[in-house]
Design a protein around this motif. Structure first.
Motif, PDB file in Angstrom:
ATOM      1  N   MET A   1       0.764  -1.283   0.178  1.00 20.23           N
ATOM      2  CA  MET A   1      -0.075  -0.023   0.243  1.00 20.23           C
ATOM      3  C   MET A   1       0.964   1.188   0.098  1.00 20.23           C
ATOM      4  SD  MET A   1      -3.219   0.852   2.627  1.00 20.23           S
ATOM      5  CE  MET A   1      -2.794   2.018   3.798  1.00 20.23           C
ATOM      6  N   SER A   2       0.478   2.145  -0.875  1.00 25.86           N
ATOM      7  CA  SER A   2       1.363   3.362  -1.044  1.00 25.86           C
ATOM      8  C   SER A   2       0.746   4.513  -0.023  1.00 25.86           C
ATOM      9  CB  SER A   2       1.433   3.885  -2.313  1.00 25.86           C
ATOM     10  OG  SER A   2       0.311   4.136  -2.832  1.00 25.86           O
ATOM     11  N   GLY A   3       1.405   5.592   0.122  1.00 27.03           N
ATOM     12  CA  GLY A   3       1.007   6.757   1.278  1.00 27.03           C
ATOM     13  C   GLY A   3       0.165   7.635   0.167  1.00 27.03           C
ATOM     14  N   PRO A   4      -0.226   8.632   0.783  1.00 30.04           N
ATOM     15  CA  PRO A   4      -1.243   9.591   0.167  1.00 30.04           C
ATOM     16  C   PRO A   4      -0.334  10.456  -1.309  1.00 30.04           C
ATOM     17  CG  PRO A   4      -0.369  10.415   2.222  1.00 30.04           C
ATOM     18  CD  PRO A   4       0.029   9.189   1.889  1.00 30.04           C
ATOM     19  N   GLN A   5      -1.350  10.560  -2.170  1.00 30.50           N
ATOM     20  CA  GLN A   5      -0.750  11.264  -3.272  1.00 30.50           C
ATOM     21  C   GLN A   5      -0.120  12.805  -2.711  1.00 30.50           C
ATOM     22  OE1 GLN A   5      -0.533  10.165  -6.200  1.00 30.50           O
ATOM     23  NE2 GLN A   5      -1.027   8.192  -5.552  1.00 30.50           N
ATOM     24  N   ALA A   6       0.821  13.276  -3.507  1.00 30.64           N
ATOM     25  CA  ALA A   6       1.321  14.373  -3.270  1.00 30.64           C
ATOM     26  C   ALA A   6       0.452  15.755  -2.821  1.00 30.64           C
ATOM     27  CB  ALA A   6       2.451  14.997  -3.847  1.00 30.64           C
ATOM     28  N   GLY A   7      -0.719  15.661  -3.647  1.00 31.53           N
ATOM     29  CA  GLY A   7      -1.620  16.744  -3.603  1.00 31.53           C
ATOM     30  C   GLY A   7      -2.401  16.688  -2.226  1.00 31.53           C
ATOM     31  N   ALA A   8      -2.555  15.437  -1.752  1.00 40.36           N
ATOM     32  CA  ALA A   8      -3.326  15.351  -0.666  1.00 40.36           C
ATOM     33  C   ALA A   8      -2.728  15.611   0.651  1.00 40.36           C
ATOM     34  CB  ALA A   8      -3.723  13.582  -0.683  1.00 40.36           C
ATOM     35  N   VAL A   9      -1.283  15.785   0.601  1.00 40.70           N
ATOM     36  CA  VAL A   9      -0.706  16.076   1.804  1.00 40.70           C
ATOM     37  C   VAL A   9      -0.643  17.792   2.024  1.00 40.70           C
ATOM     38  CG1 VAL A   9       1.590  16.241   2.829  1.00 40.70           C
ATOM     39  CG2 VAL A   9       0.859  14.228   1.309  1.00 40.70           C
ATOM     40  N   THR A  30      20.621  17.611  11.796  1.00 39.74           N
ATOM     41  CA  THR A  30      19.631  17.972  10.643  1.00 39.74           C
ATOM     42  C   THR A  30      19.035  16.842  10.065  1.00 39.74           C
ATOM     43  OG1 THR A  30      21.537  18.007   9.279  1.00 39.74           O
ATOM     44  CG2 THR A  30      21.004  19.999  10.367  1.00 39.74           C
ATOM     45  N   ILE A  31      18.024  17.100   9.137  1.00 41.55           N
ATOM     46  CA  ILE A  31      17.442  16.200   8.247  1.00 41.55           C
ATOM     47  C   ILE A  31      17.499  16.349   6.758  1.00 41.55           C
ATOM     48  CG2 ILE A  31      15.794  15.130  10.052  1.00 41.55           C
ATOM     49  CD1 ILE A  31      13.512  16.888   8.998  1.00 41.55           C
ATOM     50  N   CYS A  32      17.093  15.604   5.991  1.00 42.35           N
ATOM     51  CA  CYS A  32      17.127  16.156   4.619  1.00 42.35           C
ATOM     52  C   CYS A  32      15.856  16.174   4.219  1.00 42.35           C
ATOM     53  CB  CYS A  32      17.723  14.861   3.754  1.00 42.35           C
ATOM     54  SG  CYS A  32      17.604  15.199   1.991  1.00 42.35           S
ATOM     55  N   PRO A  33      15.276  17.131   3.381  1.00 45.18           N
ATOM     56  CA  PRO A  33      13.810  17.349   2.716  1.00 45.18           C
ATOM     57  C   PRO A  33      13.248  16.058   2.364  1.00 45.18           C
ATOM     58  CG  PRO A  33      15.050  19.348   2.325  1.00 45.18           C
ATOM     59  CD  PRO A  33      16.028  18.434   2.728  1.00 45.18           C
ATOM     60  N   SER A  34      14.391  15.198   1.789  1.00 48.29           N
ATOM     61  CA  SER A  34      13.600  13.929   1.276  1.00 48.29           C
ATOM     62  C   SER A  34      13.396  13.023   2.326  1.00 48.29           C
ATOM     63  CB  SER A  34      14.762  13.238   0.279  1.00 48.29           C
ATOM     64  OG  SER A  34      15.843  12.820   0.999  1.00 48.29           O
ATOM     65  N   GLU A  35      13.632  13.285   3.463  1.00 49.11           N
ATOM     66  CA  GLU A  35      13.249  12.258   4.571  1.00 49.11           C
ATOM     67  C   GLU A  35      11.757  12.441   4.934  1.00 49.11           C
ATOM     68  OE1 GLU A  35      16.037  11.856   7.977  1.00 49.11           O
ATOM     69  OE2 GLU A  35      17.304  13.078   6.794  1.00 49.11           O
ATOM     70  N   VAL A  36      11.522  13.887   4.776  1.00 47.42           N
ATOM     71  CA  VAL A  36      10.143  14.451   5.328  1.00 47.42           C
ATOM     72  C   VAL A  36       9.246  13.860   3.921  1.00 47.42           C
ATOM     73  CG1 VAL A  36       8.684  16.525   5.162  1.00 47.42           C
ATOM     74  CG2 VAL A  36      11.015  16.415   6.134  1.00 47.42           C
ATOM     75  N   ALA A  37       9.678  14.117   2.860  1.00 41.89           N
ATOM     76  CA  ALA A  37       8.806  13.581   1.837  1.00 41.89           C
ATOM     77  C   ALA A  37       8.654  12.012   1.665  1.00 41.89           C
ATOM     78  CB  ALA A  37       9.396  14.092   0.434  1.00 41.89           C
ATOM     79  N   ALA A  41       5.007  10.187   1.692  1.00 37.50           N
ATOM     80  CA  ALA A  41       4.488   9.440   0.532  1.00 37.50           C
ATOM     81  C   ALA A  41       5.344   8.079   0.240  1.00 37.50           C
ATOM     82  CB  ALA A  41       4.495  10.412  -0.784  1.00 37.50           C
ATOM     83  N   ALA A  42       4.979   6.879   0.415  1.00 38.91           N
ATOM     84  CA  ALA A  42       5.461   5.776   0.175  1.00 38.91           C
ATOM     85  C   ALA A  42       6.282   5.784  -0.937  1.00 38.91           C
ATOM     86  CB  ALA A  42       4.690   4.703   0.621  1.00 38.91           C
ATOM     87  N   ASP A  43       5.516   5.661  -2.293  1.00 38.87           N
ATOM     88  CA  ASP A  43       6.288   5.430  -3.319  1.00 38.87           C
ATOM     89  C   ASP A  43       7.138   6.572  -4.164  1.00 38.87           C
ATOM     90  OD1 ASP A  43       4.968   6.705  -5.583  1.00 38.87           O
ATOM     91  OD2 ASP A  43       3.159   5.719  -5.081  1.00 38.87           O
ATOM     92  N   GLU A  44       8.136   6.221  -4.758  1.00 34.08           N
ATOM     93  CA  GLU A  44       9.114   7.113  -5.065  1.00 34.08           C
ATOM     94  C   GLU A  44       8.347   8.281  -6.065  1.00 34.08           C
ATOM     95  OE1 GLU A  44      13.326   7.211  -7.644  1.00 34.08           O
ATOM     96  OE2 GLU A  44      12.475   5.136  -7.353  1.00 34.08           O
ATOM     97  N   ALA A  45       7.590   8.130  -6.964  1.00 31.84           N
ATOM     98  CA  ALA A  45       6.838   9.087  -7.934  1.00 31.84           C
ATOM     99  C   ALA A  45       6.369  10.138  -6.869  1.00 31.84           C
ATOM    100  CB  ALA A  45       5.848   8.462  -8.880  1.00 31.84           C
ATOM    101  N   ALA A  46       5.565   9.374  -5.894  1.00 27.19           N
ATOM    102  CA  ALA A  46       4.837  10.533  -4.852  1.00 27.19           C
ATOM    103  C   ALA A  46       5.808  11.262  -4.202  1.00 27.19           C
ATOM    104  CB  ALA A  46       3.673   9.722  -4.153  1.00 27.19           C
TER     105      ALA A  46
END
Length: 91
Positions: A1-9, A30-37, A41-46
């Protein structure tokens, strides 16, 4: 199961995730912004699609004095081109 779509966040969810990830780290870390994303959102495209919004929210938090954004250890604008940035608690 993937996470929410980017627009839904929501921006609030991004903010909560930034501070949640930072609170799990030692002071000064510190953290990387990609850790947040990736947390939102579980799948790479999202999560890749979410990256611009993560940077926008991070920049707004920095402008409000709530977040510190660096590149190579130097403060930067998260929206400027130039490579990866790190997010941390303000000094």
């Amino acid at each position: 199961m993937s996470g929410p779509q980017a627009g839904a966040v929501t921006d609030a969810a991004i903010e909560d995730t930034v501070f949640g990830l930072l609170s799990a780290r030692r002071p000064g870390a510190t953290i990387c912004p990609s850790e947040v994303a990736r947390a939102l959102a579980a799948d790479e495209a999202a999560w890749r699609a979410l990256m611009p919004r993560v940077r926008q929210v991070a920049q707004a938090l920095a402008e409000a004095g709530r977040l510190h954004i660096t590149r190579g250890g130097q403060p930067v604008d998260a929206l400027e081109a130039g490579g990866p940035v790190r997010l941390g608690r303000p000094d």
